[in-house]
Enzyme design. Structure first.
Site: not given
Ligand code: AMP
Length: 188
Positions: A13, A87, A126, A132, A143
Protein backbone atom coordinates in the site's frame (compact mmCIF):
# COMPACT_ATOMS: atom_id res chain seq x y z
CA UNK A 1 -9.58 12.30 -6.28
CA UNK A 2 -10.43 10.70 -2.93
CA UNK A 3 -8.98 7.21 -2.95
CA UNK A 4 -8.68 4.54 -0.26
CA UNK A 5 -6.04 1.78 -0.39
CA UNK A 6 -7.01 -1.42 1.41
CA UNK A 7 -4.82 -4.48 1.78
CA UNK A 8 -3.14 -6.53 4.48
CA UNK A 9 0.16 -5.42 6.01
CA UNK A 10 2.90 -5.99 3.44
CA UNK A 11 0.57 -5.74 0.43
CA UNK A 12 2.50 -2.74 -0.92
CA UNK A 13 0.00 0.00 0.00
CA UNK A 14 2.71 2.49 1.02
CA UNK A 15 4.76 1.99 -2.15
CA UNK A 16 1.80 2.17 -4.53
CA UNK A 17 0.18 5.02 -2.68
CA UNK A 18 3.26 7.21 -2.87
CA UNK A 19 3.68 6.46 -6.59
CA UNK A 20 0.06 7.37 -7.24
CA UNK A 21 0.35 10.51 -5.09
CA UNK A 22 3.27 11.67 -7.25
CA UNK A 23 1.40 10.83 -10.42
CA UNK A 24 -1.89 12.53 -9.44
CA UNK A 25 -0.33 15.37 -7.44
CA UNK A 26 -2.49 14.73 -4.36
CA UNK A 27 -1.20 14.07 -0.83
CA UNK A 28 -0.51 10.59 0.53
CA UNK A 29 -2.05 10.27 3.98
CA UNK A 30 -0.66 7.31 5.94
CA UNK A 31 -2.14 6.98 9.42
CA UNK A 32 0.64 4.51 10.33
CA UNK A 33 3.29 7.15 9.45
CA UNK A 34 1.38 9.90 11.25
CA UNK A 35 1.02 7.76 14.39
CA UNK A 36 4.70 6.73 14.23
CA UNK A 37 5.62 10.45 13.97
CA UNK A 38 4.15 11.04 17.44
CA UNK A 39 7.08 11.68 19.76
CA UNK A 40 7.72 8.26 21.35
CA UNK A 41 8.74 9.72 24.72
CA UNK A 42 5.71 12.03 25.05
CA UNK A 43 2.66 10.85 27.03
CA UNK A 44 0.65 10.60 23.77
CA UNK A 45 3.52 8.81 22.02
CA UNK A 46 3.68 6.22 24.77
CA UNK A 47 -0.03 5.45 24.40
CA UNK A 48 0.30 5.23 20.59
CA UNK A 49 3.36 2.95 20.87
CA UNK A 50 1.51 0.65 23.28
CA UNK A 51 -0.86 -0.22 20.40
CA UNK A 52 1.55 -0.17 17.44
CA UNK A 53 4.18 -2.29 19.17
CA UNK A 54 1.77 -5.18 19.74
CA UNK A 55 -0.01 -4.87 16.39
CA UNK A 56 -3.34 -3.63 17.74
CA UNK A 57 -5.34 -0.79 16.24
CA UNK A 58 -5.00 2.57 17.96
CA UNK A 59 -8.37 3.81 19.28
CA UNK A 60 -10.49 6.18 17.19
CA UNK A 61 -10.15 9.02 19.72
CA UNK A 62 -6.43 9.11 18.81
CA UNK A 63 -6.69 8.36 15.08
CA UNK A 64 -9.67 10.49 14.00
CA UNK A 65 -8.34 13.92 15.12
CA UNK A 66 -5.02 13.18 13.38
CA UNK A 67 -6.91 12.43 10.15
CA UNK A 68 -9.41 15.29 10.31
CA UNK A 69 -6.71 17.84 11.24
CA UNK A 70 -4.66 16.71 8.25
CA UNK A 71 -7.70 16.88 5.96
CA UNK A 72 -8.29 20.48 7.03
CA UNK A 73 -4.93 21.51 5.55
CA UNK A 74 -4.96 23.39 2.26
CA UNK A 75 -3.20 20.71 0.17
CA UNK A 76 -5.96 18.18 0.96
CA UNK A 77 -8.86 20.20 -0.41
CA UNK A 78 -8.84 18.65 -3.90
CA UNK A 79 -8.39 15.08 -2.68
CA UNK A 80 -6.03 12.69 -1.00
CA UNK A 81 -4.95 9.06 -0.96
CA UNK A 82 -5.64 7.16 2.24
CA UNK A 83 -3.09 4.51 3.17
CA UNK A 84 -4.01 2.40 6.21
CA UNK A 85 -7.23 4.29 6.84
CA UNK A 86 -10.08 3.48 7.32
CA UNK A 87 -9.19 0.26 9.10
CA UNK A 88 -12.59 -0.50 10.63
CA UNK A 89 -16.16 -0.14 9.38
CA UNK A 90 -16.67 2.52 12.05
CA UNK A 91 -13.73 4.58 10.72
CA UNK A 92 -15.17 4.17 7.19
CA UNK A 93 -18.52 5.50 8.39
CA UNK A 94 -16.85 8.44 10.16
CA UNK A 95 -14.87 9.25 7.02
CA UNK A 96 -17.97 9.10 4.80
CA UNK A 97 -19.77 11.42 7.20
CA UNK A 98 -16.84 13.85 7.27
CA UNK A 99 -16.65 13.93 3.46
CA UNK A 100 -20.42 14.13 3.00
CA UNK A 101 -20.57 17.23 5.19
CA UNK A 102 -18.14 18.80 2.70
CA UNK A 103 -20.03 17.55 -0.40
CA UNK A 104 -17.31 15.03 -1.18
CA UNK A 105 -17.14 11.27 -1.41
CA UNK A 106 -14.68 8.43 -1.89
CA UNK A 107 -14.13 8.00 -5.64
CA UNK A 108 -12.41 4.61 -5.59
CA UNK A 109 -11.21 1.92 -3.22
CA UNK A 110 -8.16 -0.01 -4.38
CA UNK A 111 -8.03 -3.48 -2.87
CA UNK A 112 -4.50 -4.89 -3.08
CA UNK A 113 -4.78 -8.66 -2.89
CA UNK A 114 -1.69 -10.66 -1.94
CA UNK A 115 -1.18 -14.35 -1.15
CA UNK A 116 -0.86 -14.61 2.67
CA UNK A 117 2.26 -16.80 2.24
CA UNK A 118 4.02 -13.96 0.44
CA UNK A 119 3.12 -11.38 3.09
CA UNK A 120 5.16 -12.82 5.95
CA UNK A 121 8.33 -12.92 3.84
CA UNK A 122 7.81 -9.34 2.66
CA UNK A 123 7.21 -8.06 6.18
CA UNK A 124 10.25 -9.80 7.64
CA UNK A 125 12.36 -8.30 4.83
CA UNK A 126 10.93 -4.84 5.59
CA UNK A 127 11.79 -5.33 9.28
CA UNK A 128 15.47 -5.50 8.33
CA UNK A 129 15.31 -2.59 5.85
CA UNK A 130 13.20 -0.14 7.88
CA UNK A 131 13.89 -1.27 11.46
CA UNK A 132 10.17 -1.25 12.28
CA UNK A 133 9.50 -2.51 15.78
CA UNK A 134 6.16 -4.04 14.73
CA UNK A 135 7.66 -6.15 11.90
CA UNK A 136 8.53 -9.19 14.04
CA UNK A 137 6.86 -12.57 13.63
CA UNK A 138 4.57 -12.32 16.67
CA UNK A 139 3.34 -8.80 15.92
CA UNK A 140 2.95 -9.57 12.23
CA UNK A 141 0.57 -12.43 12.95
CA UNK A 142 -1.41 -10.16 15.31
CA UNK A 143 -1.64 -7.52 12.55
CA UNK A 144 -2.74 -10.07 9.96
CA UNK A 145 -5.45 -11.26 12.34
CA UNK A 146 -6.58 -7.66 12.98
CA UNK A 147 -6.73 -7.19 9.21
CA UNK A 148 -8.82 -10.33 8.75
CA UNK A 149 -11.30 -9.57 11.52
CA UNK A 150 -11.51 -5.75 11.57
CA UNK A 151 -10.30 -4.34 8.24
CA UNK A 152 -11.50 -6.88 5.67
CA UNK A 153 -15.15 -6.02 6.56
CA UNK A 154 -14.41 -2.46 5.35
CA UNK A 155 -14.24 -3.94 1.84
CA UNK A 156 -17.81 -5.19 2.20
CA UNK A 157 -18.84 -1.72 3.31
CA UNK A 158 -17.33 -0.15 0.17
CA UNK A 159 -18.52 -2.97 -2.11
CA UNK A 160 -22.01 -1.97 -1.07
CA UNK A 161 -21.24 1.44 -2.60
CA UNK A 162 -19.87 -0.20 -5.77
CA UNK A 163 -16.49 1.50 -5.83
CA UNK A 164 -13.96 -1.27 -5.10
CA UNK A 165 -11.28 -2.04 -7.71
CA UNK A 166 -9.60 -5.43 -7.28
CA UNK A 167 -5.84 -5.26 -7.89
CA UNK A 168 -3.53 -8.29 -8.05
CA UNK A 169 -0.79 -7.26 -5.61
CA UNK A 170 1.24 -10.46 -6.21
CA UNK A 171 2.85 -8.93 -9.31
CA UNK A 172 5.91 -6.68 -9.60
CA UNK A 173 5.46 -3.14 -8.25
CA UNK A 174 5.47 -1.77 -11.83
CA UNK A 175 2.69 -4.11 -12.96
CA UNK A 176 0.62 -3.37 -9.85
CA UNK A 177 0.96 0.35 -10.54
CA UNK A 178 0.01 -0.18 -14.19
CA UNK A 179 -3.15 -2.05 -13.11
CA UNK A 180 -4.03 0.72 -10.64
CA UNK A 181 -3.78 3.39 -13.37
CA UNK A 182 -5.77 1.27 -15.83
CA UNK A 183 -8.43 0.54 -13.20
CA UNK A 184 -8.82 4.20 -12.28
CA UNK A 185 -8.92 5.21 -15.94
CA UNK A 186 -11.74 2.73 -16.60
CA UNK A 187 -13.87 4.41 -13.95
CA UNK A 188 -13.71 7.89 -15.47
P1 AMP B 1 0.71 0.72 9.09
O1 AMP B 1 1.95 1.52 8.92
O2 AMP B 1 -0.43 1.23 8.26
O3 AMP B 1 0.94 -0.75 8.91
O4 AMP B 1 0.22 0.92 10.61
C1 AMP B 1 1.05 0.54 11.71
C2 AMP B 1 0.24 0.51 12.97
O5 AMP B 1 -0.31 1.81 13.23
C3 AMP B 1 -0.96 -0.42 12.96
O6 AMP B 1 -0.62 -1.76 13.26
C4 AMP B 1 -1.84 0.21 14.06
O7 AMP B 1 -1.32 -0.09 15.34
C5 AMP B 1 -1.62 1.70 13.81
N1 AMP B 1 -2.58 2.25 12.84
C6 AMP B 1 -2.33 2.71 11.58
N2 AMP B 1 -3.45 3.16 10.99
C7 AMP B 1 -4.45 2.99 11.88
C8 AMP B 1 -5.84 3.23 11.86
N3 AMP B 1 -6.45 3.75 10.78
N4 AMP B 1 -6.56 2.94 12.98
C9 AMP B 1 -5.98 2.42 14.08
N5 AMP B 1 -4.66 2.14 14.16
C10 AMP B 1 -3.89 2.42 13.07
Amino acid sequence: MWIVFIGPPGAGKGTQCSRLADSLGVPHLSTGDMLRDTERDSPLGKVVASYIDVGRLAPDYLVMPIVTNRLAESDCQAGCLFDGFPRTVHQAELLSEFLMQRQRRIDAVLHLQVDPEVLLGRLLKRAVLQNRKDDNEETISARLEVYRTQTAPVLQYYRGQGNVLEIDGDQSADLVFHDILTGLESRK
